[in-house]
Design a protein around this motif. Structure first.
Motif, mmCIF file in Angstrom:
data_model
loop_
_atom_site.group_PDB
_atom_site.id
_atom_site.type_symbol
_atom_site.label_atom_id
_atom_site.label_comp_id
_atom_site.label_asym_id
_atom_site.label_seq_id
_atom_site.Cartn_x
_atom_site.Cartn_y
_atom_site.Cartn_z
ATOM 1 N N UNK A 16 0.971 -1.321 -0.033
ATOM 2 C CA UNK A 16 -0.108 0.074 0.071
ATOM 3 C C UNK A 16 0.911 1.407 -0.101
ATOM 4 N N UNK A 17 2.056 1.209 0.874
ATOM 5 C CA UNK A 17 2.765 2.196 0.908
ATOM 6 C C UNK A 17 3.443 2.472 -0.499
ATOM 7 N N UNK A 28 0.445 13.512 -11.580
ATOM 8 C CA UNK A 28 0.734 14.932 -10.880
ATOM 9 C C UNK A 28 -0.677 15.454 -10.591
ATOM 10 N N UNK A 29 -1.963 14.975 -10.922
ATOM 11 C CA UNK A 29 -3.060 15.726 -10.531
ATOM 12 C C UNK A 29 -3.651 15.149 -9.208
ATOM 13 N N UNK A 30 -3.091 14.372 -8.652
ATOM 14 C CA UNK A 30 -3.755 13.424 -7.369
ATOM 15 C C UNK A 30 -2.913 13.794 -6.224
ATOM 16 N N UNK A 31 -3.532 13.886 -5.263
ATOM 17 C CA UNK A 31 -2.921 14.055 -3.769
ATOM 18 C C UNK A 31 -3.237 12.619 -3.440
ATOM 19 N N UNK A 32 -1.839 12.087 -2.821
ATOM 20 C CA UNK A 32 -1.909 10.546 -2.574
ATOM 21 C C UNK A 32 -0.993 10.417 -1.406
ATOM 22 N N UNK A 33 -1.602 10.073 -0.407
ATOM 23 C CA UNK A 33 -0.730 9.595 0.813
ATOM 24 C C UNK A 33 -1.474 8.629 1.816
ATOM 25 N N UNK A 34 -0.631 7.794 2.442
ATOM 26 C CA UNK A 34 -1.290 6.925 3.460
ATOM 27 C C UNK A 34 -1.492 7.721 4.862
ATOM 28 N N UNK A 79 2.285 19.727 0.406
ATOM 29 C CA UNK A 79 2.608 19.331 1.816
ATOM 30 C C UNK A 79 2.420 17.974 2.297
ATOM 31 N N UNK A 80 1.714 17.073 1.498
ATOM 32 C CA UNK A 80 1.123 16.078 2.169
ATOM 33 C C UNK A 80 1.490 14.922 1.207
ATOM 34 N N UNK A 81 1.208 14.991 -0.039
ATOM 35 C CA UNK A 81 1.223 13.968 -1.216
ATOM 36 C C UNK A 81 2.636 13.093 -1.147
ATOM 37 N N UNK A 82 2.559 11.904 -1.230
ATOM 38 C CA UNK A 82 3.863 11.328 -1.472
ATOM 39 C C UNK A 82 4.769 10.902 0.021
ATOM 40 N N UNK A 89 -1.554 13.960 12.629
ATOM 41 C CA UNK A 89 -1.009 15.200 11.811
ATOM 42 C C UNK A 89 0.514 15.108 11.858
ATOM 43 N N UNK A 90 0.957 14.333 12.511
ATOM 44 C CA UNK A 90 2.492 14.157 12.423
ATOM 45 C C UNK A 90 2.945 13.350 11.288
ATOM 46 N N UNK A 91 4.146 14.041 10.582
ATOM 47 C CA UNK A 91 4.452 13.102 9.313
ATOM 48 C C UNK A 91 5.466 12.052 9.598
ATOM 49 N N UNK A 92 5.406 11.073 9.004
ATOM 50 C CA UNK A 92 6.258 9.663 9.404
ATOM 51 C C UNK A 92 7.289 9.609 8.336
ATOM 52 N N UNK A 93 8.653 9.505 8.694
ATOM 53 C CA UNK A 93 9.681 9.332 7.645
ATOM 54 C C UNK A 93 9.321 8.103 7.016
ATOM 55 N N UNK A 94 9.657 7.918 5.861
ATOM 56 C CA UNK A 94 9.509 6.743 5.211
ATOM 57 C C UNK A 94 10.629 5.661 5.465
#
Length: 94
Positions: A16-17, A28-34, A79-82, A89-94
């Motif tokens: 999924x990730x 590029x037109x989609x905002x995608x994030x888990x 800010x969020x996609x990818x 609300x915290x970002x998680x490093x890949x």
């Protein structure tokens, strides 16, 4: 304590990730994030909690959902996609 079986669950999260990151790069037109919903008080979350000696998982379904909605509401491609996010609300490093 019985070890938790995870052979099917963990690889599905990995795929999924990867797939979400691929969508971000290729579309590029989609905002995608888990979003990681956290350790939620669902049947599976509470079963896991019991396996580790806890009565229930850490957060309620309502807390998780409200947090995820806040993350989604402010999300932009820049800010969020990818990227991976937690329910709070915290970002998680890949």
């Amino acid at each position: 304590m019985i070890p938790m079986k995870n052979a099917a669950y963990a690889p599905t999260k990995l795929v999924q990730h990867w797939y979400t990151k691929a969508i971000h790069v290729e579309e590029p037109e989609i905002i995608a994030f888990p979003i990681d919903p956290g350790w939620v008080q669902t049947d599976i979350g509470n079963r896991g909690a019991n396996a580790f000696g806890y009565e229930e998982a850490a957060i309620s379904v309502e807390q998780s959902v409200q947090g995820m909605i806040k993350v989604i509401d402010v999300a932009t491609r820049e800010t969020h996609s990818g990227k991976m996010w937690m329910w709070d609300g915290k970002e998680v490093p890949w």
